[in-house]
Design a protein around this motif. Structure first.
Motif, PDB file in Angstrom:
ATOM      1  N   LEU A   1      -1.787   9.681  -1.095  1.00 24.34           N
ATOM      2  CA  LEU A   1      -2.991   9.131  -0.484  1.00 24.34           C
ATOM      3  C   LEU A   1      -4.162  10.099  -0.585  1.00 24.34           C
ATOM      4  O   LEU A   1      -5.270   9.724  -0.967  1.00 24.34           O
ATOM      5  CB  LEU A   1      -2.733   8.771   0.980  1.00 24.34           C
ATOM      6  CG  LEU A   1      -1.881   7.540   1.223  1.00 24.34           C
ATOM      7  CD1 LEU A   1      -1.401   7.484   2.658  1.00 24.34           C
ATOM      8  CD2 LEU A   1      -2.649   6.285   0.848  1.00 24.34           C
TER       9      LEU A   1
ATOM     10  N   ALA B   1       1.090   3.994   6.905  1.00 27.73           N
ATOM     11  CA  ALA B   1       1.014   5.379   6.426  1.00 27.73           C
ATOM     12  C   ALA B   1       0.779   6.315   7.613  1.00 27.73           C
ATOM     13  O   ALA B   1       0.030   5.995   8.534  1.00 27.73           O
ATOM     14  CB  ALA B   1      -0.110   5.519   5.405  1.00 27.73           C
TER      15      ALA B   1
ATOM     16  N   LEU C   1       1.645  10.643   2.036  1.00 29.09           N
ATOM     17  CA  LEU C   1       0.394  11.309   2.396  1.00 29.09           C
ATOM     18  C   LEU C   1      -0.193  12.108   1.239  1.00 29.09           C
ATOM     19  O   LEU C   1      -1.402  12.053   0.997  1.00 29.09           O
ATOM     20  CB  LEU C   1       0.588  12.201   3.626  1.00 29.09           C
ATOM     21  CG  LEU C   1      -0.684  12.901   4.133  1.00 29.09           C
ATOM     22  CD1 LEU C   1      -1.771  11.888   4.476  1.00 29.09           C
ATOM     23  CD2 LEU C   1      -0.356  13.776   5.326  1.00 29.09           C
TER      24      LEU C   1
ATOM     25  N   GLY D   1       0.806  -1.217   0.000  1.00 30.62           N
ATOM     26  CA  GLY D   1       0.000   0.000   0.000  1.00 30.62           C
ATOM     27  C   GLY D   1       0.835   1.260   0.000  1.00 30.62           C
ATOM     28  O   GLY D   1       2.030   1.255   0.268  1.00 30.62           O
ATOM     29  N   GLU D   2       0.160   2.357  -0.295  1.00 35.32           N
ATOM     30  CA  GLU D   2       0.780   3.684  -0.391  1.00 35.32           C
ATOM     31  C   GLU D   2       1.064   4.248   0.997  1.00 35.32           C
ATOM     32  O   GLU D   2       0.249   4.109   1.914  1.00 35.32           O
ATOM     33  CB  GLU D   2      -0.170   4.622  -1.154  1.00 35.32           C
ATOM     34  CG  GLU D   2       0.354   6.019  -1.354  1.00 35.32           C
ATOM     35  CD  GLU D   2       1.600   6.041  -2.224  1.00 35.32           C
ATOM     36  OE1 GLU D   2       2.656   6.479  -1.720  1.00 35.32           O
ATOM     37  OE2 GLU D   2       1.521   5.618  -3.401  1.00 35.32           O
ATOM     38  N   THR D   3       2.213   4.899   1.142  1.00 36.99           N
ATOM     39  CA  THR D   3       2.553   5.558   2.407  1.00 36.99           C
ATOM     40  C   THR D   3       2.680   7.069   2.268  1.00 36.99           C
ATOM     41  O   THR D   3       2.639   7.774   3.273  1.00 36.99           O
ATOM     42  CB  THR D   3       3.880   5.009   2.981  1.00 36.99           C
ATOM     43  OG1 THR D   3       4.921   5.230   2.033  1.00 36.99           O
ATOM     44  CG2 THR D   3       3.760   3.533   3.329  1.00 36.99           C
TER      45      THR D   3
ATOM     46  N   HIS E   1      -7.847  -0.770   2.775  1.00 38.16           N
ATOM     47  CA  HIS E   1      -8.506   0.535   2.771  1.00 38.16           C
ATOM     48  C   HIS E   1      -8.872   0.983   4.179  1.00 38.16           C
ATOM     49  O   HIS E   1      -9.019   0.161   5.084  1.00 38.16           O
ATOM     50  CB  HIS E   1      -9.792   0.483   1.926  1.00 38.16           C
ATOM     51  CG  HIS E   1      -9.586  -0.045   0.554  1.00 38.16           C
ATOM     52  ND1 HIS E   1      -8.945   0.662  -0.440  1.00 38.16           N
ATOM     53  CD2 HIS E   1      -9.916  -1.240   0.002  1.00 38.16           C
ATOM     54  CE1 HIS E   1      -8.908  -0.064  -1.546  1.00 38.16           C
ATOM     55  NE2 HIS E   1      -9.477  -1.232  -1.295  1.00 38.16           N
ATOM     56  N   ASP E   2      -9.080   2.284   4.303  1.00 41.64           N
ATOM     57  CA  ASP E   2      -9.636   2.853   5.523  1.00 41.64           C
ATOM     58  C   ASP E   2     -11.128   3.065   5.299  1.00 41.64           C
ATOM     59  O   ASP E   2     -11.561   3.433   4.199  1.00 41.64           O
ATOM     60  CB  ASP E   2      -8.956   4.179   5.855  1.00 41.64           C
ATOM     61  CG  ASP E   2      -7.527   3.973   6.305  1.00 41.64           C
ATOM     62  OD1 ASP E   2      -7.345   3.426   7.399  1.00 41.64           O
ATOM     63  OD2 ASP E   2      -6.602   4.343   5.556  1.00 41.64           O
TER      64      ASP E   2
ATOM     65  N   LEU F   1      -2.900   9.982   7.357  1.00 41.95           N
ATOM     66  CA  LEU F   1      -4.156   9.875   6.609  1.00 41.95           C
ATOM     67  C   LEU F   1      -5.373   9.973   7.529  1.00 41.95           C
ATOM     68  O   LEU F   1      -6.290  10.756   7.280  1.00 41.95           O
ATOM     69  CB  LEU F   1      -4.208   8.570   5.810  1.00 41.95           C
ATOM     70  CG  LEU F   1      -5.483   8.351   4.988  1.00 41.95           C
ATOM     71  CD1 LEU F   1      -5.682   9.466   3.972  1.00 41.95           C
ATOM     72  CD2 LEU F   1      -5.437   7.001   4.302  1.00 41.95           C
TER      73      LEU F   1
ATOM     74  N   HIS G   1      -5.400   2.430  -1.960  1.00 42.37           N
ATOM     75  CA  HIS G   1      -4.794   1.330  -1.208  1.00 42.37           C
ATOM     76  C   HIS G   1      -3.743   1.913  -0.268  1.00 42.37           C
ATOM     77  O   HIS G   1      -2.595   2.140  -0.661  1.00 42.37           O
ATOM     78  CB  HIS G   1      -4.183   0.309  -2.158  1.00 42.37           C
ATOM     79  CG  HIS G   1      -3.552  -0.857  -1.463  1.00 42.37           C
ATOM     80  ND1 HIS G   1      -2.919  -1.853  -2.145  1.00 42.37           N
ATOM     81  CD2 HIS G   1      -3.462  -1.189  -0.158  1.00 42.37           C
ATOM     82  CE1 HIS G   1      -2.449  -2.747  -1.287  1.00 42.37           C
ATOM     83  NE2 HIS G   1      -2.765  -2.360  -0.080  1.00 42.37           N
ATOM     84  N   SER G   2      -4.160   2.151   0.963  1.00 46.81           N
ATOM     85  CA  SER G   2      -3.269   2.753   1.949  1.00 46.81           C
ATOM     86  C   SER G   2      -2.533   1.692   2.748  1.00 46.81           C
ATOM     87  O   SER G   2      -3.091   0.644   3.056  1.00 46.81           O
ATOM     88  CB  SER G   2      -4.077   3.642   2.902  1.00 46.81           C
ATOM     89  OG  SER G   2      -5.111   2.909   3.516  1.00 46.81           O
ATOM     90  N   SER G   3      -1.310   1.986   3.066  1.00 45.58           N
ATOM     91  CA  SER G   3      -0.518   1.113   3.921  1.00 45.58           C
ATOM     92  C   SER G   3      -0.971   1.276   5.365  1.00 45.58           C
ATOM     93  O   SER G   3      -1.329   2.380   5.795  1.00 45.58           O
ATOM     94  CB  SER G   3       0.965   1.485   3.811  1.00 45.58           C
ATOM     95  OG  SER G   3       1.715   0.833   4.819  1.00 45.58           O
TER      96      SER G   3
END
Length: 135
Positions: free
Chosen positions: A10, A83, A7, A3-5, A109-110, A86, A78-80
């Motif tokens: 994101l 991260a 910010l 996942g993406e880190t 996901h969040d 966020l 797709h969040s890490s």
């Protein structure tokens, strides 16, 4: 893929989606499996009991008048899980507009649970905030 880190990436890619279902939070005794008939979306064990997030229609016999109703916004980026910022950015944006945010971080996901009456406004705020339109 973890996942993406970043910010900025994101926030640019939030693409929030609003779930049509209404959810309630319940606290129950026992194990998660004991309450499978409620079809919980999520569960979390606390010292005081098990918290379940349940579709309203499955929980009608267990909820009292005035129980808050929520809608779920899924941030489709797709969040890490590692991260940074966020949750604070999203909750802060909603708080600036008087909207409570109950955040559940899952693997990909969040998910933000907001009061049902505030859901459309929250979707617009998060979709407009950082340049990504709502879905």
């Amino acid at each position: 893929m973890s996942g993406e880190t970043d910010l900025k990436a994101l926030l640019a890619g939030l693409q929030p989606e609003l779930d049509l279902a209404i959810y309630v939070f319940l606290t129950v005794d026992g194990e998660y499996g004991d309450h499978a008939g409620l079809q919980p979306l999520a569960a979390f064990r606390e010292r005081e009991g098990m918290t379940l997030i349940v579709p309203e229609d499955k929980a009608m016999a267990r909820i009292e008048p005035g129980t808050p109703r929520f809608r779920r916004l899924t941030l489709t980026v797709h969040s890490s899980l590692e991260a940074v910022g966020l949750t604070a950015a999203v909750a802060g944006k909603l708080a600036d507009h008087g909207i409570s945010a109950n955040v559940v971080a899952a693997y990909y996901h969040d998910h933000i649970f907001v009061g049902a009456a505030d859901a459309d406004r929250a979707l617009q705020l998060l979709g407009d905030s950082w340049g990504a339109g709502p879905q």
